[in-house]
Write a protein that holds these residues in place. Structure first.
Motif, PDB file in Angstrom:
ATOM      1  N   ALA A 158       0.831  -1.213   0.000  1.00 26.97           N
ATOM      2  CA  ALA A 158       0.000   0.000   0.000  1.00 26.97           C
ATOM      3  C   ALA A 158       0.862   1.258   0.000  1.00 26.97           C
ATOM      4  N   GLU A 159       1.887   1.280   0.843  1.00 27.14           N
ATOM      5  CA  GLU A 159       2.778   2.444   0.923  1.00 27.14           C
ATOM      6  C   GLU A 159       3.497   2.700  -0.401  1.00 27.14           C
ATOM      7  N   ALA A 160       3.753   1.633  -1.162  1.00 23.50           N
ATOM      8  CA  ALA A 160       4.431   1.757  -2.449  1.00 23.50           C
ATOM      9  C   ALA A 160       3.437   1.960  -3.599  1.00 23.50           C
ATOM     10  N   HIS A 161       2.165   2.095  -3.273  1.00 22.95           N
ATOM     11  CA  HIS A 161       1.095   2.305  -4.269  1.00 22.95           C
ATOM     12  C   HIS A 161       1.021   1.153  -5.271  1.00 22.95           C
ATOM     13  N   ILE A 162       1.152  -0.059  -4.749  1.00 25.86           N
ATOM     14  CA  ILE A 162       1.053  -1.270  -5.568  1.00 25.86           C
ATOM     15  C   ILE A 162      -0.291  -1.916  -5.283  1.00 25.86           C
ATOM     16  N   ASN A 163      -1.050  -2.164  -6.344  1.00 26.05           N
ATOM     17  CA  ASN A 163      -2.390  -2.723  -6.206  1.00 26.05           C
ATOM     18  C   ASN A 163      -2.351  -4.245  -6.293  1.00 26.05           C
ATOM     19  N   ILE A 164      -2.971  -4.901  -5.344  1.00 20.13           N
ATOM     20  CA  ILE A 164      -3.120  -6.363  -5.363  1.00 20.13           C
ATOM     21  C   ILE A 164      -4.318  -6.677  -6.245  1.00 20.13           C
ATOM     22  N   ARG A 165      -4.110  -7.464  -7.286  1.00 12.98           N
ATOM     23  CA  ARG A 165      -5.176  -7.814  -8.228  1.00 12.98           C
ATOM     24  C   ARG A 165      -5.800  -9.169  -7.910  1.00 12.98           C
ATOM     25  N   ALA A 166      -5.008 -10.084  -7.359  1.00  9.59           N
ATOM     26  CA  ALA A 166      -5.515 -11.403  -6.967  1.00  9.59           C
ATOM     27  C   ALA A 166      -4.601 -11.927  -5.874  1.00  9.59           C
ATOM     28  N   LEU A 167      -5.169 -12.791  -5.012  1.00  8.29           N
ATOM     29  CA  LEU A 167      -4.330 -13.367  -3.967  1.00  8.29           C
ATOM     30  C   LEU A 167      -4.887 -14.685  -3.479  1.00  8.29           C
ATOM     31  N   LEU A 197       1.789 -16.625   0.784  1.00  4.04           N
ATOM     32  CA  LEU A 197       0.875 -15.653   0.198  1.00  4.04           C
ATOM     33  C   LEU A 197       1.255 -15.522  -1.269  1.00  4.04           C
ATOM     34  N   ARG A 198       0.318 -15.839  -2.145  1.00  2.00           N
ATOM     35  CA  ARG A 198       0.543 -15.704  -3.580  1.00  2.00           C
ATOM     36  C   ARG A 198      -0.271 -14.514  -4.059  1.00  2.00           C
ATOM     37  N   VAL A 199       0.379 -13.578  -4.755  1.00  2.76           N
ATOM     38  CA  VAL A 199      -0.306 -12.379  -5.219  1.00  2.76           C
ATOM     39  C   VAL A 199       0.043 -12.077  -6.664  1.00  2.76           C
ATOM     40  N   ALA A 246      -5.780 -25.118 -28.095  1.00  2.00           N
ATOM     41  CA  ALA A 246      -6.329 -26.056 -29.067  1.00  2.00           C
ATOM     42  C   ALA A 246      -7.815 -26.309 -28.834  1.00  2.00           C
ATOM     43  N   HIS A 247      -8.248 -26.171 -27.586  1.00  2.00           N
ATOM     44  CA  HIS A 247      -9.657 -26.373 -27.249  1.00  2.00           C
ATOM     45  C   HIS A 247     -10.422 -25.053 -27.142  1.00  2.00           C
ATOM     46  N   HIS A 248      -9.802 -23.980 -27.609  1.00  2.00           N
ATOM     47  CA  HIS A 248     -10.439 -22.649 -27.658  1.00  2.00           C
ATOM     48  C   HIS A 248     -10.898 -22.163 -26.285  1.00  2.00           C
ATOM     49  N   ILE A 249     -10.106 -22.485 -25.260  1.00  2.00           N
ATOM     50  CA  ILE A 249     -10.362 -21.987 -23.907  1.00  2.00           C
ATOM     51  C   ILE A 249      -9.711 -20.611 -23.807  1.00  2.00           C
ATOM     52  N   PRO A 250     -10.463 -19.559 -23.473  1.00  2.43           N
ATOM     53  CA  PRO A 250      -9.873 -18.216 -23.412  1.00  2.43           C
ATOM     54  C   PRO A 250      -8.806 -18.105 -22.317  1.00  2.43           C
ATOM     55  N   ILE A 251      -7.656 -17.602 -22.723  1.00  2.00           N
ATOM     56  CA  ILE A 251      -6.548 -17.338 -21.797  1.00  2.00           C
ATOM     57  C   ILE A 251      -6.342 -15.839 -21.787  1.00  2.00           C
ATOM     58  N   LEU A 252      -6.333 -15.265 -20.604  1.00  2.00           N
ATOM     59  CA  LEU A 252      -6.238 -13.814 -20.494  1.00  2.00           C
ATOM     60  C   LEU A 252      -4.787 -13.355 -20.545  1.00  2.00           C
ATOM     61  N   PRO A 253      -4.527 -12.277 -21.263  1.00  2.00           N
ATOM     62  CA  PRO A 253      -3.167 -11.724 -21.263  1.00  2.00           C
ATOM     63  C   PRO A 253      -2.861 -11.075 -19.925  1.00  2.00           C
ATOM     64  N   ALA A 254      -1.602 -11.068 -19.571  1.00  2.00           N
ATOM     65  CA  ALA A 254      -1.179 -10.511 -18.283  1.00  2.00           C
ATOM     66  C   ALA A 254      -1.637  -9.073 -18.125  1.00  2.00           C
ATOM     67  N   GLU A 255      -1.572  -8.288 -19.198  1.00  2.00           N
ATOM     68  CA  GLU A 255      -1.927  -6.870 -19.114  1.00  2.00           C
ATOM     69  C   GLU A 255      -3.352  -6.664 -18.606  1.00  2.00           C
ATOM     70  N   ARG A 256      -4.242  -7.589 -18.955  1.00  2.00           N
ATOM     71  CA  ARG A 256      -5.633  -7.457 -18.521  1.00  2.00           C
ATOM     72  C   ARG A 256      -5.768  -7.679 -17.014  1.00  2.00           C
ATOM     73  N   LEU A 257      -4.923  -8.513 -16.453  1.00  2.00           N
ATOM     74  CA  LEU A 257      -4.972  -8.758 -15.018  1.00  2.00           C
ATOM     75  C   LEU A 257      -4.306  -7.653 -14.234  1.00  2.00           C
ATOM     76  N   TYR A 258      -3.207  -7.118 -14.757  1.00  2.00           N
ATOM     77  CA  TYR A 258      -2.462  -6.104 -14.025  1.00  2.00           C
ATOM     78  C   TYR A 258      -3.184  -4.773 -13.988  1.00  2.00           C
ATOM     79  N   ALA A 259      -4.064  -4.521 -14.945  1.00  5.21           N
ATOM     80  CA  ALA A 259      -4.723  -3.213 -15.042  1.00  5.21           C
ATOM     81  C   ALA A 259      -5.729  -2.976 -13.933  1.00  5.21           C
TER      82      ALA A 259
END
Length: 142
Positions: A25-34, A45-47, A129-142
């Motif tokens: 928080a002090e470093a202004h870093i946002n946790i997107r998932a944990l 702790l995985r973040v 190959a099975h057309h399962i959507p995989i999200l790009p990292a940028e979408r998670l970090y935003a």
């Protein structure tokens, strides 16, 4: 396609988790998932955060043990059987899920799950190959 996750090893005692969240928080870093898993002596702790490099530096400066892991964010149909479908595909290809946890999205009708596989590259190929959507990292970090 690969998402960078930080793993922080914590003593299982009061205040250790707060130490991590305060530093971020002090470093202004946002946790997107944990995800937090524990034993009687320590926890992991995985973040996923919006600035992985800065988070690693800040946490290491606090004397914490920090690791980095590649994971995959998979979009799953948010209905009964959505996860079962994906796990069936992976199982048929003998790909093991080492762990997984949910990622909260602000929009959309699908759920997002974070997976750690024993063979990440092969898992990506199978999911694509099975057309399962995989999200790009940028979408998670935003």
């Amino acid at each position: 396609m690969i998402v960078e996750q930080i793993s922080i090893f914590l003593e299982n005692k009061a205040g250790r988790l707060l130490e991590v969240t305060s530093a971020l928080a002090e470093a202004h870093i946002n946790i997107r998932a944990l995800s937090l898993a524990d034993t009687s002596d320590f926890g992991i702790l995985r973040v996923i955060v919006d600035d992985t490099e800065k988070a690693k530096m800040v946490l290491k400066e606090r004397g914490l043990t920090v690791g980095r892991t590649s994971v995959v964010a998979v979009e799953v149909t948010d209905q009964p059987g959505g996860l079962d479908h994906i796990l069936g595909i992976l199982s048929r290809e003998n790909i093991n899920v080492e762990y997984m946890y949910a990622f909260v999205q602000r929009e959309g009708s699908n759920a997002t799950l974070i997976f750690r596989f024993d063979r990440t590259d092969q898992a990506l190929e199978v999911l694509q190959a099975h057309h399962i959507p995989i999200l790009p990292a940028e979408r998670l970090y935003a």
